[in-house]
Design an enzyme around this catalytic site. Structure first.
Site, mmCIF file in Angstrom:
data_model
loop_
_atom_site.group_PDB
_atom_site.id
_atom_site.type_symbol
_atom_site.label_atom_id
_atom_site.label_comp_id
_atom_site.label_asym_id
_atom_site.label_seq_id
_atom_site.Cartn_x
_atom_site.Cartn_y
_atom_site.Cartn_z
ATOM 1 N N LEU A 175 1.575 -5.606 -1.817
ATOM 2 C CA LEU A 175 1.033 -4.939 -3.009
ATOM 3 C C LEU A 175 0.512 -3.562 -2.611
ATOM 4 O O LEU A 175 -0.650 -3.228 -2.825
ATOM 5 C CB LEU A 175 -0.083 -5.794 -3.610
ATOM 6 C CG LEU A 175 0.394 -7.115 -4.231
ATOM 7 C CD1 LEU A 175 -0.785 -8.049 -4.467
ATOM 8 C CD2 LEU A 175 1.143 -6.871 -5.532
ATOM 9 N N GLY A 176 1.389 -2.778 -1.993
ATOM 10 C CA GLY A 176 1.030 -1.418 -1.612
ATOM 11 C C GLY A 176 1.361 -0.468 -2.747
ATOM 12 O O GLY A 176 1.373 -0.852 -3.920
ATOM 13 N N LYS B 24 18.195 13.431 8.403
ATOM 14 C CA LYS B 24 16.874 12.905 8.711
ATOM 15 C C LYS B 24 16.394 13.637 9.955
ATOM 16 O O LYS B 24 17.210 14.155 10.721
ATOM 17 C CB LYS B 24 16.976 11.397 8.986
ATOM 18 C CG LYS B 24 15.677 10.655 8.895
ATOM 19 C CD LYS B 24 15.452 10.042 7.527
ATOM 20 C CE LYS B 24 14.149 9.289 7.477
ATOM 21 N NZ LYS B 24 13.948 8.597 6.203
HETATM 22 N N1 LIG Z 1 6.882 4.726 -1.245
HETATM 23 C C1 LIG Z 1 8.130 5.027 -1.485
HETATM 24 O O1 LIG Z 1 8.447 5.937 -2.269
HETATM 25 C C2 LIG Z 1 9.243 4.232 -0.837
HETATM 26 C C3 LIG Z 1 10.568 4.648 -1.030
HETATM 27 C C4 LIG Z 1 11.602 3.887 -0.473
HETATM 28 C C5 LIG Z 1 11.291 2.767 0.293
HETATM 29 N N2 LIG Z 1 9.977 2.407 0.479
HETATM 30 C C6 LIG Z 1 9.710 1.213 1.297
HETATM 31 O O2 LIG Z 1 9.038 0.247 0.503
HETATM 32 C C7 LIG Z 1 8.084 -0.476 1.294
HETATM 33 C C8 LIG Z 1 6.709 -0.347 0.670
HETATM 34 O O3 LIG Z 1 6.354 1.018 0.622
HETATM 35 P P1 LIG Z 1 4.902 1.483 0.140
HETATM 36 O O4 LIG Z 1 4.972 2.943 -0.016
HETATM 37 O O5 LIG Z 1 4.437 0.631 -0.983
HETATM 38 O O6 LIG Z 1 4.074 1.138 1.454
HETATM 39 P P2 LIG Z 1 2.529 0.742 1.552
HETATM 40 O O7 LIG Z 1 2.181 0.906 2.986
HETATM 41 O O8 LIG Z 1 1.728 1.454 0.518
HETATM 42 O O9 LIG Z 1 2.513 -0.808 1.144
HETATM 43 C C9 LIG Z 1 2.949 -1.855 1.950
HETATM 44 C C10 LIG Z 1 2.043 -3.054 1.645
HETATM 45 O O10 LIG Z 1 2.563 -4.192 2.335
HETATM 46 C C11 LIG Z 1 1.476 -4.888 2.905
HETATM 47 N N3 LIG Z 1 1.959 -5.696 4.031
HETATM 48 C C12 LIG Z 1 2.243 -5.292 5.298
HETATM 49 N N4 LIG Z 1 2.660 -6.333 6.042
HETATM 50 C C13 LIG Z 1 2.663 -7.411 5.213
HETATM 51 C C14 LIG Z 1 3.019 -8.763 5.392
HETATM 52 N N5 LIG Z 1 3.443 -9.242 6.563
HETATM 53 N N6 LIG Z 1 2.912 -9.601 4.326
HETATM 54 C C15 LIG Z 1 2.468 -9.142 3.131
HETATM 55 N N7 LIG Z 1 2.133 -7.841 2.905
HETATM 56 C C16 LIG Z 1 2.229 -7.004 3.938
HETATM 57 C C17 LIG Z 1 0.487 -3.821 3.295
HETATM 58 O O11 LIG Z 1 -0.822 -4.331 3.441
HETATM 59 C C18 LIG Z 1 0.612 -2.855 2.106
HETATM 60 O O12 LIG Z 1 -0.290 -3.185 1.064
HETATM 61 C C19 LIG Z 1 8.220 0.097 2.708
HETATM 62 O O13 LIG Z 1 9.140 -0.672 3.432
HETATM 63 C C20 LIG Z 1 8.793 1.483 2.470
HETATM 64 O O14 LIG Z 1 9.523 1.932 3.585
HETATM 65 C C21 LIG Z 1 8.956 3.103 -0.077
#
Ligand SMILES: NC(=O)c1ccc[n+]([C@@H]2O[C@H](COP(=O)([O-])OP(=O)(O)OC[C@H]3O[C@@H](n4cnc5c(N)ncnc54)[C@H](O)[C@@H]3O)[C@@H](O)[C@H]2O)c1
Length: 360
Positions: free
Chosen positions: A184-185, A83
């Site tokens: 719901l991201g 990393k």
């Molecule tokens: N995108 C990837 O490929 C990937 C891979 C491995 C792990 N992750 C992990 O998965 C998680 C989500 O990733 P993502 O890419 O969808 O991120 P993202 O930023 O697109 O989505 C996160 C969502 O969570 C919401 N949120 C934030 N705080 C909140 C709360 N307190 N209560 C309810 N909702 C809340 C945000 O508004 C957003 O819609 C992260 O922890 C990320 O590190 C993502």
């Protein structure tokens, strides 16, 4: 431009190599941590973040690179764990020259480390870094990259959840179950679709009004609750943390009504010991780094020339890996988080050892 420190560090942290990179002109200060190359080149993203101190940046890169070694090992990849962190505020200092300077340091490691996106770095940044180094993944589709990694992250989380459902209820499906999705991201949206297609009921929450609007419009059957606390206390079978880390803590675990926790968020356990608290309450927790490996599987595929179907097949195997971990946890009488660590260490040792067979 010059590397001001590059050191083998077999000491307390167990890392193979930690490289400090500095380019005064552009303001670049980066640390690349290589925990293990036992299974192949170390792969892990670059976090661009305004750490409070160099010590904080170093602690983060050591921690994250170790985590990637375990994640990549259990994802079945021929890749080790690494990393990088760039220390600074990306809003203030990110520039083409800084990213390219960083790319040259990555290139100077001659393939021991492959980078990718993380907090504060995006697909477009990887395209810039790729102008200086071959050792970069997570590029845009136009540049031969895998694009949005959340597609296979969500697919992998769904596979892990199927394995957990089979373990608890006897069938690898979420049909008829109530699943609570917190966040719901990018990932949460795809996961919601998979769950609805499988016949699950979805209860969800998000802090972002746009995400709520998306779900109201596209999936009106999804029930919405006010916040993550309400979701934890709701009558759900599965809890899927898909927002930030630390979702499983001393407050949420005692309140949780779900029998299974499977979600995308990184670092869901707020502190060591929470995995035991979950087990004591009879809640099955599938370790986050196992079930959310679809994203790294997707970007790692770029190294061979990206093929979505091949990457999807690999991400589907998260179902088998999760089953294996849950079985091992039962056999050895330990929480799944401990079983997962043991399985990862076993693969690093068993496969890594083969390098001692001399080929020429
Ligand atoms: N995108 C990837 O490929 C990937 C891979 C491995 C792990 N992750 C992990 O998965 C998680 C989500 O990733 P993502 O890419 O969808 O991120 P993202 O930023 O697109 O989505 C996160 C969502 O969570 C919401 N949120 C934030 N705080 C909140 C709360 N307190 N209560 C309810 N909702 C809340 C945000 O508004 C957003 O819609 C992260 O922890 C990320 O590190 C993502």
């Amino acid at each position: 431009m010059g590397v001001f420190a590059s050191t083998d560090d077999p000491g307390s942290t167990g890392h193979e190599q930690v490289v400090f990179c500095q380019d005064k002109q552009t303001g670049l200060k980066a640390i690349i941590g290589i925990y293990s190359t036992a299974l192949g080149p170390a792969l892990g993203g670059t976090r661009f973040y305004p750490y409070a101190s160099e010590e904080a940046a170093l602690a983060d890169v050591l921690d994250l690179s170790r985590g990637m070694a375990y994640k990549n090992a259990l994802a079945g990849l021929d890749l080790g764990g690494g990393k990088a962190v760039i220390w600074g505020d990306p809003e203030q200092i990110k520039s083409e020259a800084l990213l390219r300077a960083y790319g040259r340091f990555v290139e100077s490691l001659a393939g021991r480390y492959y980078t990718a996106c993380d907090v504060g770095t995006y697909v477009a940044d990887m395209d810039v870094i790729a102008r200086e180094t071959r050792y970069v993944t997570g590029r845009s589709v136009e540049h031969g990259g895998a694009g949005d990694s959340s597609i296979l992250t969500a697919w992998g989380v769904f596979q892990g959840m199927r394995a957990a459902a089979e373990h608890v209820w006897g069938a690898p499906t979420l049909a008829g179950k109530r699943v609570g999705v917190a966040g719901l991201g990018k990932v949460g949206k795809y996961l919601t679709k998979h769950l609805l297609d499988d016949g699950a009921e979805v209860v969800a929450t998000d802090v972002n009004p746009k995400a709520l609007e998306w779900v109201r419009t596209t999936h009106p059957q999804v029930e919405l609750v006010d916040d993550a606390s309400a979701l934890v206390a709701a009558d759900i079978d599965v809890y899927a943390p898909c927002a930030l880390g630390g979702a499983l803590n001393d407050d949420t675990v005692p309140a949780l009504r779900a029998k299974v926790v499977t979600g995308a968020a990184n670092n869901q356990l707020a502190h060591p010991g929470i995995e035991k608290l979950l087990a004591d309450r009879g809640i099955l927790y599938t370790p986050d780094y196992v079930v959310n490996a679809g994203g790294v599987i997707q970007v790692a595929d770029e190294i061979e020339g990206f093929n979505f179907e091949r990457a999807k097949l690999r991400a589907t195997k998260i179902y088998d890996t999760t089953r294996e971990i849950l079985q091992l946890a039962d056999d050895e009488g330990v929480p799944p988080a401990v079983a997962a660590d043991r399985l990862a260490e076993r693969r690093m040792a068993d496969v890594g050892r083969l390098r001692s067979i001399l080929l020429r």
